[in-house]
Scaffold this motif. Sequence first.
Motif, mmCIF file in Angstrom:
data_model
loop_
_atom_site.group_PDB
_atom_site.id
_atom_site.type_symbol
_atom_site.label_atom_id
_atom_site.label_comp_id
_atom_site.label_asym_id
_atom_site.label_seq_id
_atom_site.Cartn_x
_atom_site.Cartn_y
_atom_site.Cartn_z
ATOM 1 N N VAL A 143 0.906 -1.077 -0.009
ATOM 2 C CA VAL A 143 -0.053 -0.016 0.017
ATOM 3 C C VAL A 143 1.054 1.267 -0.035
ATOM 4 C CG1 VAL A 143 -1.759 1.395 1.103
ATOM 5 C CG2 VAL A 143 -1.814 -1.228 1.292
ATOM 6 N N LEU A 144 1.008 1.947 -1.183
ATOM 7 C CA LEU A 144 2.060 2.952 -1.380
ATOM 8 C C LEU A 144 1.246 4.435 -1.311
ATOM 9 C CD1 LEU A 144 3.729 1.356 -4.354
ATOM 10 C CD2 LEU A 144 4.249 0.924 -1.956
ATOM 11 N N PRO A 145 1.981 5.298 -0.654
ATOM 12 C CA PRO A 145 1.501 6.613 -0.736
ATOM 13 C C PRO A 145 1.763 7.373 -2.092
ATOM 14 C CG PRO A 145 3.421 6.651 0.489
ATOM 15 C CD PRO A 145 3.152 5.168 0.066
ATOM 16 N N THR A 146 1.094 8.385 -2.276
ATOM 17 C CA THR A 146 1.217 9.242 -3.347
ATOM 18 C C THR A 146 1.177 10.692 -2.989
ATOM 19 O OG1 THR A 146 0.040 7.494 -5.090
ATOM 20 C CG2 THR A 146 0.310 9.813 -5.728
ATOM 21 N N PHE A 147 2.253 11.392 -3.338
ATOM 22 C CA PHE A 147 2.485 12.756 -3.197
ATOM 23 C C PHE A 147 1.502 13.498 -4.063
ATOM 24 C CE2 PHE A 147 4.692 16.928 -3.140
ATOM 25 C CZ PHE A 147 4.907 17.080 -2.137
ATOM 26 N N ARG A 148 0.583 14.330 -3.541
ATOM 27 C CA ARG A 148 -0.583 15.028 -4.233
ATOM 28 C C ARG A 148 -0.874 16.482 -3.449
ATOM 29 N NH1 ARG A 148 -5.437 13.718 -7.614
ATOM 30 N NH2 ARG A 148 -6.365 15.538 -7.797
ATOM 31 N N PRO A 149 0.066 17.501 -4.190
ATOM 32 C CA PRO A 149 0.273 18.675 -3.349
ATOM 33 C C PRO A 149 -0.633 19.811 -4.001
ATOM 34 C CG PRO A 149 1.929 18.378 -5.154
ATOM 35 C CD PRO A 149 0.967 16.957 -5.038
ATOM 36 N N ASP A 150 -1.621 19.513 -4.625
ATOM 37 C CA ASP A 150 -2.841 20.516 -5.162
ATOM 38 C C ASP A 150 -2.773 21.608 -4.181
ATOM 39 O OD1 ASP A 150 -2.598 18.168 -7.334
ATOM 40 O OD2 ASP A 150 -5.021 18.269 -7.054
ATOM 41 N N ALA A 151 -3.071 21.438 -3.228
ATOM 42 C CA ALA A 151 -3.586 22.370 -2.213
ATOM 43 C C ALA A 151 -2.477 23.328 -1.516
ATOM 44 C CB ALA A 151 -4.510 21.777 -1.095
ATOM 45 N N TYR A 152 -1.409 22.875 -2.135
ATOM 46 C CA TYR A 152 -0.179 23.710 -1.613
ATOM 47 C C TYR A 152 0.391 24.401 -2.959
ATOM 48 C CZ TYR A 152 -0.217 20.664 2.576
ATOM 49 O OH TYR A 152 -0.449 19.968 3.795
ATOM 50 N N LEU A 153 -0.046 23.808 -4.089
ATOM 51 C CA LEU A 153 0.299 24.780 -5.222
ATOM 52 C C LEU A 153 -0.662 25.619 -5.855
ATOM 53 C CD1 LEU A 153 2.042 21.544 -7.108
ATOM 54 C CD2 LEU A 153 2.988 22.970 -5.268
ATOM 55 N N ASN A 154 -1.759 25.462 -5.812
ATOM 56 C CA ASN A 154 -2.904 26.566 -6.348
ATOM 57 C C ASN A 154 -3.172 27.484 -5.378
ATOM 58 O OD1 ASN A 154 -5.194 27.351 -6.996
ATOM 59 N ND2 ASN A 154 -6.225 25.591 -7.035
ATOM 60 N N ALA A 182 -4.922 29.683 -5.448
ATOM 61 C CA ALA A 182 -6.513 29.971 -5.301
ATOM 62 C C ALA A 182 -7.198 28.936 -4.349
ATOM 63 C CB ALA A 182 -7.188 30.257 -6.527
ATOM 64 N N HIS A 183 -6.609 27.840 -4.027
ATOM 65 C CA HIS A 183 -7.173 27.008 -3.120
ATOM 66 C C HIS A 183 -7.439 27.739 -1.741
ATOM 67 C CE1 HIS A 183 -7.740 23.522 -0.492
ATOM 68 N NE2 HIS A 183 -7.895 22.641 -1.727
ATOM 69 N N PRO A 184 -8.614 27.900 -1.301
ATOM 70 C CA PRO A 184 -8.912 28.371 0.234
ATOM 71 C C PRO A 184 -8.150 27.972 1.267
ATOM 72 C CG PRO A 184 -10.913 26.943 -0.809
ATOM 73 C CD PRO A 184 -9.792 26.594 -1.824
ATOM 74 N N ALA A 185 -7.321 26.762 1.080
ATOM 75 C CA ALA A 185 -6.430 26.446 2.328
ATOM 76 C C ALA A 185 -5.036 26.820 1.985
ATOM 77 C CB ALA A 185 -6.708 25.032 2.564
ATOM 78 N N GLU A 226 2.031 27.829 5.079
ATOM 79 C CA GLU A 226 2.417 28.116 6.536
ATOM 80 C C GLU A 226 2.882 26.942 7.338
ATOM 81 O OE1 GLU A 226 2.448 31.645 9.167
ATOM 82 O OE2 GLU A 226 1.615 31.294 7.015
ATOM 83 N N ARG A 227 1.806 25.816 7.456
ATOM 84 C CA ARG A 227 2.245 24.523 7.987
ATOM 85 C C ARG A 227 3.452 23.970 7.228
ATOM 86 N NH1 ARG A 227 -1.167 20.371 8.376
ATOM 87 N NH2 ARG A 227 -2.307 21.106 6.106
ATOM 88 N N LEU A 228 3.282 24.047 6.045
ATOM 89 C CA LEU A 228 4.399 23.096 5.406
ATOM 90 C C LEU A 228 5.767 23.646 5.529
ATOM 91 C CD1 LEU A 228 5.256 21.316 2.694
ATOM 92 C CD2 LEU A 228 5.005 23.413 1.290
ATOM 93 N N VAL A 229 6.070 25.180 5.461
ATOM 94 C CA VAL A 229 7.256 25.682 5.553
ATOM 95 C C VAL A 229 7.661 25.677 7.047
ATOM 96 C CG1 VAL A 229 8.595 27.778 5.736
ATOM 97 C CG2 VAL A 229 6.897 27.431 3.628
#
Lengths: 468, 468, 468
Positions: free
Chosen positions: B189-200, B202-205, B211-214
């Motif tokens: 069971v492998l994870p996949t890196f899905r960073p949309d909400a960190y790249l877009n 206009a994403h509300p979050a 902030e959390r990432l950095v």
Amino acid sequence: MSQSIAANPDRLLPADPGTRSIARSLLERVQDLPIISPHGHVDAAVIEHNTPFPDPAALLVSPDHYVTRLIHASGVPMDKLLSGGANASESREIWRTFVQAWPLFEGTASGYWLRTQFDSVFKLGADLGEMSADASYDAIAAKLVEPDFRPRQLFKDFNIEVLATTDDPLDSLASHKAIAEDPSFNGRVLPTFRPDAYLNIAHPAWGANVERLVDSAADGASGYTGYIKALENRRRYFVDHGAVSADHGVLTPATLKLDRSEAERIFELARAGKATAEDRNTFEAHMMYQMARMSVEDGLVMTIHPGSFRNHHQPTFAAYGADTGHDIPFATNYTEAIRPLLQDFGTAKDFHLVLFTLDETVFSRELAPLAGFYPSVYLGAPWWFLDAPDAMLRFRSAVTETTGFSRSSGFIDDTRAFCSIPARHDASRRIEASFLARLVAEHRVSEDRAHEIIVDVVDSSPRRVFKL
Amino acid sequence: MSQSIAANPDRLLPADPGTRSIARSLLERVQDLPIISPHGHVDAAVIEHNTPFPDPAALLVSPDHYVTRLIHASGVPMDKLLSGGANASESREIWRTFVQAWPLFEGTASGYWLRTQFDSVFKLGADLGEMSADASYDAIAAKLVEPDFRPRQLFKDFNIEVLATTDDPLDSLASHKAIAEDPSFNGRVLPTFRPDAYLNIAHPAWGANVERLVDSAADGASGYTGYIKALENRRRYFVDHGAVSADHGVLTPATLKLDRSEAERIFELARAGKATAEDRNTFEAHMMYQMARMSVEDGLVMTIHPGSFRNHHQPTFAAYGADTGHDIPFATNYTEAIRPLLQDFGTAKDFHLVLFTLDETVFSRELAPLAGFYPSVYLGAPWWFLDAPDAMLRFRSAVTETTGFSRSSGFIDDTRAFCSIPARHDASRRIEASFLARLVAEHRVSEDRAHEIIVDVVDSSPRRVFKL
Amino acid sequence: MSQSIAANPDRLLPADPGTRSIARSLLERVQDLPIISPHGHVDAAVIEHNTPFPDPAALLVSPDHYVTRLIHASGVPMDKLLSGGANASESREIWRTFVQAWPLFEGTASGYWLRTQFDSVFKLGADLGEMSADASYDAIAAKLVEPDFRPRQLFKDFNIEVLATTDDPLDSLASHKAIAEDPSFNGRVLPTFRPDAYLNIAHPAWGANVERLVDSAADGASGYTGYIKALENRRRYFVDHGAVSADHGVLTPATLKLDRSEAERIFELARAGKATAEDRNTFEAHMMYQMARMSVEDGLVMTIHPGSFRNHHQPTFAAYGADTGHDIPFATNYTEAIRPLLQDFGTAKDFHLVLFTLDETVFSRELAPLAGFYPSVYLGAPWWFLDAPDAMLRFRSAVTETTGFSRSSGFIDDTRAFCSIPARHDASRRIEASFLARLVAEHRVSEDRAHEIIVDVVDSSPRRVFKL
């Protein structure tokens, strides 16, 4: 030999024997159902007055831009094709030209409809190419003067239950009224509200149309207020005379909710002859939004036909007018364009919005997903150039896996050629049977269910979608 | 009667008997191969904790926006569909609504997957339409509480070898770690890196996410530098926990190499809440370029999923949130958009870039030619609305003549519906067999080679493309 | 076993036995008709001098960007593919690489053409994959030195009647002249006027080309006047040397009638190296209009090939030049773009305009309706990536119902690979037979008429459209 194909009971059905046999049985289930024609261009006056059809050329060639265009493409000037009915010798000459061009129509939808008519309506008994032009002309002309060849008898013989016409918003609908009140005629002939020439500010007649509209139907109001009021009133008049839908031929499916003041501003600019091309687009988009609002209020089904560049060849338009075979489709995009309308009315109670396209790419990409979510949205049947066996199969293949069979409009013949109506509906039924038969053969739908589905698609869908 | 179609061994295979017989033998070759699922949306915690599945409505209806959308289109309000699992009586009510709507799914991909599950996973023994809603609810509910119906046993029974999940960049991947370290469970069971909400931007979050990432992953760096650093670090973390790919849901496939200073400028504008829509597009394009650069460096396969207008109906989004059935595709153009990325990384060693589309026109026009030249580019399998029998056949027909069979990703189930996984892979294998069988029947590929190709397509392709 | 598919008389024909039997009989009708090739890229000098073909790699691999691209995509660097003919050992090494990559070509159009050549031209007697690379290399090399394997004998053996080349406007056409005057050779080898590098002001050689053009052919005129004059003169020169068409590889199908002064202004800007990208587009559109005007005057058939983003991967272009496998199609729109040209010349006497596309969506949406009205417009046959069995069937399905069979160009092999010409025409004929056989099986066209139509499509259409 050729004739046999028009009469072949398996025509249009798939070649694989197992699939064909399933298709035959599905077709049998719907072959005798009445014709429901919720969108077309037959003139109600013809039914009212039971007008005899004119000569073969004036009936089958000159007014049919599917036919004249392909003969024109082969090098025949338009003026050798458009004057059917002018006099007997001109009509006969046009007919000869047509018969000579007949081989061009092999494989086309028009060819199929014509061949079917020659066989089943005019009983020619041989393929057009196997008779002299004069012989076929005379045979058809002889039929046309028979009393049984008047529109009302054919309406009955064709098993038409409902036939919708396409009408100007200021039409008195006298013919519709007369037909409805005539106890000797059972068919339903319904008007359709078609306000393009009142909404598109670039239409040459827009100014005069709006003047007449406001004068006659605005209850005394004037300006933009009167314009909107008059449109509402005329729609109501159509509803009162049996109309079930309002139809919109637009350049694109753009919709837009303008502030009232901005709408008013463009409206007044347009009346002053000062509107720009961009104003035209903005105003048409706004009026599509307004039409949707009115449909939500008065219940008229809203149908949208975008994506045709009308009158592509200016010299032909100048000489012979519109609908002369050079309306050329272009790429259409619905997803963003239709969104403003759907934001506000997409889930409105009893609102029905039927979306047509001449751009096949839109079927699987946009229309099926839209119709698969919005209760208001229905897939318009393949239309115009796409109203043909292979194209109809491509349509079903493109949309069914996303939306199933419940979200499409049912067949739309969209024709002014009255005698072609049975052939068109017959072709559509054969294709529905063919598509479903494949799904049955591939064990994707059970045969029992397929028998229910084909009835739903052919008969219940148009009744449900068009509130008949 | 209907039930038999779900169990029919020839389901989805072509009707022509000769072709079907070839397809059968090709299918047999791959029917028992393990399932490789390199892109999907199952929650790893469900596997970790071996969580029992909830009731039938909460499992099969409420969370599946393929299902709820079509019922919604038929006129059922969303709130009658989305609360499965809230309590037993609500779930049963939703199930009744679903069973009533079941005929709507005839001919759809969802209908096929559901029917197959009912037959082969839940052993209903009859078509849903032939039982009362309560009977089917009870039968499925009874299965769901059996110990053999827990996720880990089904994972084994379904013959799943690899299952990739889709994960937030800041996810601890604790579930993946626990599964990997559990000697009693063999599945990957492998994870996949899905960073949309960190790249877009206009994403509300986005602001809070960055902030959390950095804060948590930038090794003390800050601003744009910290942002890039943190993304690199989190990707590395995913690689260390078994991830093989990074997935990107973007509006368009635009890519762009911005000057560092310009990227920084937009990044800071966005943090200050002052970025425009154009800034959003520019920054997303730039970040796609950056993601490719990182993939070249850390080896994660890059997958791009563009072309969906998310949350088309704002009122439904406001009331029920995202993934509620109104993400609508629109026209996509890859050729110019992806070029900046391919200029610099198109021939980079071991870089794998899998391009998906919801716009079928792109398959033959752009994706096949791109994948037929660039060693990095692979054709993403038909996805979402296109993950259906006819659409998958159209895909193969559109791309194979240009690129053969070696340049596609292998099947992607892309699902959160765990119990539907075998049905989806089975459908895909049947379609691969059907397409190849036609080529064999037309003497375009020898039968021996077709037997090798189908194994390559079903099994070797996903292993090769996703570096498994 | 594999070999048998290349020799199978039913290859490419539909699987359904009834339809196949009809297709066989239609194919028989045209199988021995001469090859008419009105658009291709064979070098006339090769026919003039009857140049022996080089080694297998230099003949079949290095110059064929259909072949090298897919091997490149599999990870082989370009420099391992492009130097065929450099010396015997390099050629043999390239051949080994190719044979190893041979399985990649299963299902592709290139694979079909190559396999057919190996069987019917080079008589390998086994599939490439069943022999060692050296054995196939040696077998082909041995054939290539046989006297019967020289171009003129193959021209005859291939039953080629007409072969058009593609030529620079300033080419002396000496080879064409020599061939025409040679009483020992009966084949027609016709030049084609291809002025792209004289019309596209962004072409690196444009300035120098225009200089040479005006100097040598403007009858002493200079500037824009001389430029136009010289183009007219060179076209006339081509006509005098047997040319029947002028071919245009353009970015988009845009056309535009500029004022003379505006055209002159851009022309002078371009000569001064100061033109913008927009100027480039405007000037190309204007020159398409001018080319149409000249075609109306001098009778050269005008063919337009738009929609390819040439040299997509700049590093490969920089290292290996053009035509190295990374020309990538993009979306094309004809309806508005071609309108200015058609306004003025669409119904001009004897004007023939053949419109090609790499964007399949254009076939049903735009090209069929245009060709179904304008006497000048013909549908270009599926080209480049679309010149393949399934794509050719999709083309016929997309256009026939709107325009029938009379409005298409006939098959265009568009190849520089001389030995592949019979395989390409053979594939096309098999597909025409397959499509027509389906229409016959579905009772849409009678079998008698289908026999006439296939001759018209294969033989009469190219003669008629290209004025041969």
